[in-house]
Design an enzyme around this catalytic site. Structure first.
Site, PDB file in Angstrom:
ATOM      1  N   TYR A 143       0.820  -1.214   0.000  1.00 34.14           N
ATOM      2  CA  TYR A 143       0.000   0.000   0.000  1.00 34.14           C
ATOM      3  C   TYR A 143       0.857   1.269   0.000  1.00 34.14           C
ATOM      4  O   TYR A 143       0.391   2.326  -0.401  1.00 34.14           O
ATOM      5  CB  TYR A 143      -0.899   0.027   1.241  1.00 34.14           C
ATOM      6  CG  TYR A 143      -2.233  -0.681   1.089  1.00 34.14           C
ATOM      7  CD1 TYR A 143      -2.306  -1.990   0.641  1.00 34.14           C
ATOM      8  CD2 TYR A 143      -3.415  -0.032   1.413  1.00 34.14           C
ATOM      9  CE1 TYR A 143      -3.524  -2.637   0.515  1.00 34.14           C
ATOM     10  CE2 TYR A 143      -4.643  -0.666   1.296  1.00 34.14           C
ATOM     11  CZ  TYR A 143      -4.690  -1.963   0.846  1.00 34.14           C
ATOM     12  OH  TYR A 143      -5.895  -2.589   0.728  1.00 34.14           O
ATOM     13  N   LYS A 189       3.132 -15.265   1.905  1.00 38.28           N
ATOM     14  CA  LYS A 189       3.279 -15.987   0.643  1.00 38.28           C
ATOM     15  C   LYS A 189       4.762 -16.302   0.478  1.00 38.28           C
ATOM     16  O   LYS A 189       5.396 -15.963  -0.530  1.00 38.28           O
ATOM     17  CB  LYS A 189       2.712 -15.125  -0.511  1.00 38.28           C
ATOM     18  CG  LYS A 189       2.618 -15.831  -1.847  1.00 38.28           C
ATOM     19  CD  LYS A 189       1.536 -16.901  -1.928  1.00 38.28           C
ATOM     20  CE  LYS A 189       1.601 -17.632  -3.270  1.00 38.28           C
ATOM     21  NZ  LYS A 189       0.662 -18.776  -3.346  1.00 38.28           N
ATOM     22  N   ASP A 222      -3.146 -18.094   0.155  1.00 34.94           N
ATOM     23  CA  ASP A 222      -4.170 -18.814  -0.630  1.00 34.94           C
ATOM     24  C   ASP A 222      -4.822 -19.896   0.224  1.00 34.94           C
ATOM     25  O   ASP A 222      -6.046 -20.042   0.275  1.00 34.94           O
ATOM     26  CB  ASP A 222      -3.588 -19.361  -1.947  1.00 34.94           C
ATOM     27  CG  ASP A 222      -2.283 -20.111  -1.780  1.00 34.94           C
ATOM     28  OD1 ASP A 222      -1.702 -20.089  -0.671  1.00 34.94           O
ATOM     29  OD2 ASP A 222      -1.829 -20.732  -2.765  1.00 34.94           O
ATOM     30  N   ASP A 246      -6.184  -7.100   4.248  1.00 36.66           N
ATOM     31  CA  ASP A 246      -7.346  -6.460   3.630  1.00 36.66           C
ATOM     32  C   ASP A 246      -8.273  -7.530   3.071  1.00 36.66           C
ATOM     33  O   ASP A 246      -9.485  -7.527   3.329  1.00 36.66           O
ATOM     34  CB  ASP A 246      -6.860  -5.527   2.506  1.00 36.66           C
ATOM     35  CG  ASP A 246      -8.012  -4.834   1.792  1.00 36.66           C
ATOM     36  OD1 ASP A 246      -8.923  -4.340   2.493  1.00 36.66           O
ATOM     37  OD2 ASP A 246      -8.002  -4.797   0.546  1.00 36.66           O
ATOM     38  N   ASP A 250     -12.045  -9.218   4.928  1.00 34.97           N
ATOM     39  CA  ASP A 250     -13.369  -9.202   4.289  1.00 34.97           C
ATOM     40  C   ASP A 250     -13.956 -10.610   4.258  1.00 34.97           C
ATOM     41  O   ASP A 250     -15.153 -10.798   4.493  1.00 34.97           O
ATOM     42  CB  ASP A 250     -13.287  -8.669   2.845  1.00 34.97           C
ATOM     43  CG  ASP A 250     -13.610  -7.179   2.750  1.00 34.97           C
ATOM     44  OD1 ASP A 250     -13.326  -6.453   3.727  1.00 34.97           O
ATOM     45  OD2 ASP A 250     -14.138  -6.750   1.706  1.00 34.97           O
TER      46      ASP A 250
HETATM   47  C1  IPM Z   1     -10.262  -1.318   4.320  1.00 39.70           C
HETATM   48  C2  IPM Z   1     -10.549  -0.649   3.001  1.00 39.70           C
HETATM   49  C3  IPM Z   1      -9.400   0.285   2.681  1.00 39.70           C
HETATM   50  C4  IPM Z   1      -8.144  -0.564   2.595  1.00 39.70           C
HETATM   51  C5  IPM Z   1      -9.562   1.145   1.422  1.00 39.70           C
HETATM   52  C6  IPM Z   1     -10.857   1.920   1.419  1.00 39.70           C
HETATM   53  C7  IPM Z   1      -8.384   2.077   1.235  1.00 39.70           C
HETATM   54  O1  IPM Z   1     -10.751  -1.607   2.016  1.00 39.70           O
HETATM   55  O2  IPM Z   1     -10.140  -0.607   5.335  1.00 39.70           O
HETATM   56  O3  IPM Z   1     -10.165  -2.548   4.363  1.00 39.70           O
HETATM   57  O4  IPM Z   1      -7.885  -1.187   1.569  1.00 39.70           O
HETATM   58  O5  IPM Z   1      -7.398  -0.596   3.585  1.00 39.70           O
HETATM   59 MN    MN Z   2     -10.804  -3.671   2.748  1.00 43.18          MN
END
Ligand code: IPM
Ligand code: MN
Length: 357
Positions: A143, A189, A222, A246, A250
């Protein structure tokens, strides 16, 4: 003497303002019954700041955040600003404030109580009782790594980590494991990436030197995403870098049936930033449809971080009691539930929280 905490609110875009409003009502109600209170400063961030200042994270907002005890952020981004590029994007404002506050560790806990297991896309018996914490490195990796470039034909980002960057976030993960079920799974990885080999070697060395009482294993990203779906109960603390965290967080959020449940705390050595993981959800913004739970749980994490653990526990217990009742926002509303608006669910959670305070 009663303490006043200075909180900077960054409602941001989309459903951000609606869910932040629920947190403020909750904090004020808690303060009424407590020896502490809150003083708020509201500042622009993301698309809202682009509209007002032509900058997704203006210096005035950064200054307000740095001058406070904690920051509560709703969400940033939306279609209105999707054509913008680079540093003008709402998301880059979020990256900037993380960097400015030095919040190198991002905690994303997922707990699936029996009352939510039925809403999961996975089998209820596979997810009931899941209780895991992802510790994502937040101010380094791909990032932020330089060089970055895009000449229209070729583009590149750089994933880099130094030993001290890995060690400080790994320490956070090991320390949390000691307070939980004493297990860390470090995700990388290392079969392909040099930067992951340094990650794994560093985690191993730190573990041997300072945390050999904690169980440690290593998993490739993975495989980890697959394990998250097959057997999520195996995880206690997951330690990983910025982009893998990230993605994996999710995935972990869906275990309870909705991204609207996942809170986060971004912490470093100074001011902490507390925000739901769900993002701005422009499709339902301004309609009272958003689930306030992730924001409310982020607020509990803020209270914990401020040293107000009793209030944080009251929120968690209040939420558990609220979820035993049939009220649900649309994202979780299935058979046997009653559809609630953002503020109706917020009201219920607040009432239950006060009973537990
Ligand atoms: C998160 C979001 C952010 C990230 C984006 C909006 C920059 O997806 O907080 O997970 O990738 O960190
Ligand atoms: Mn995210």
């Amino acid at each position: 003497m009663s303490k006043t905490y200075k909180i900077t609110l960054l409602p941001g875009d989309g459903i951000g303002p609606e869910v932040v409003a629920e947190s403020v009502k909750l904090l004020d109600a808690i303060a009424e019954k407590s020896e502490f209170s809150f003083e708020y400063t509201t500042a622009n961030a993301g698309g809202a700041a682009i509209d007002a200042h032509n900058d997704p994270m203006p210096q005035s907002t950064v200054d307000a955040c740095k001058a406070s005890d904690a920051v509560l952020l709703g969400a940033v981004g939306g279609p209105k600003w999707d054509e913008l590029t680079g540093a003008m994007r709402p998301e880059s404002g979020l990256l900037k404030i993380r960097k400015e506050l030095g919040t190198f560790a991002n905690l994303r806990p997922v707990a699936v109580p029996a009352s939510l297991a039925e809403s999961s896309p996975l089998r209820a018996e596979a997810v009931a009782g899941v209780d895991l914490l992802t510790v994502r490195e937040l101010t380094g990796g791909i990032y932020f790594g330089q060089p970055v470039g895009n000449d229209g034909f070729e583009a590149f980002n750089t994933m880099r980590y130094t030993v001290p960057e890995i060690e400080r976030v790994a320490r956070v993960a090991f320390e949390w494991a000691r307070k939980r079920r004493n297990k860390v799974t470090s995700v990388d990885k290392a079969n392909v990436l040099e930067v992951s080999r340094l990650w794994r070697d560093t985690v191993k060395r730190l573990h041997a030197a300072e945390f050999s009482d904690v169980e440690l294993d290593h998993m490739y990203i993975d495989n980890a995403t697959m394990q998250m779906v097959i057997n999520p109960r195996q995880f206690d603390v997951i330690l990983t870098g910025n982009i893998f965290g990230d993605i994996l967080s999710d995935t972990s959020a869906t275990l309870g049936g909705s991204l609207g449940l996942l809170p986060s705390a971004s912490i470093g050595s100074g001011v902490g930033l507390f925000e739901p993981v769900h993002g701005s959800a422009p499709d339902i913004a301004g309609q009272g449809k958003a689930n306030p739970i992730a924001m409310i749980l982020s607020t509990a994490m803020m209270l914990d971080h401020l040293g107000e653990g009793a209030a944080a526990t009251a929120i968690r217990n209040g939420l558990e009691a609220a979820l035993k009742q049939p009220l649900r926002t649309g994202d979780l509303c299935t058979k046997g539930h009653t559809l609630a608006s953002t503020s109706e669910l917020g009201d219920l959670i607040r009432a239950e929280t006060l009973k537990h305070l």
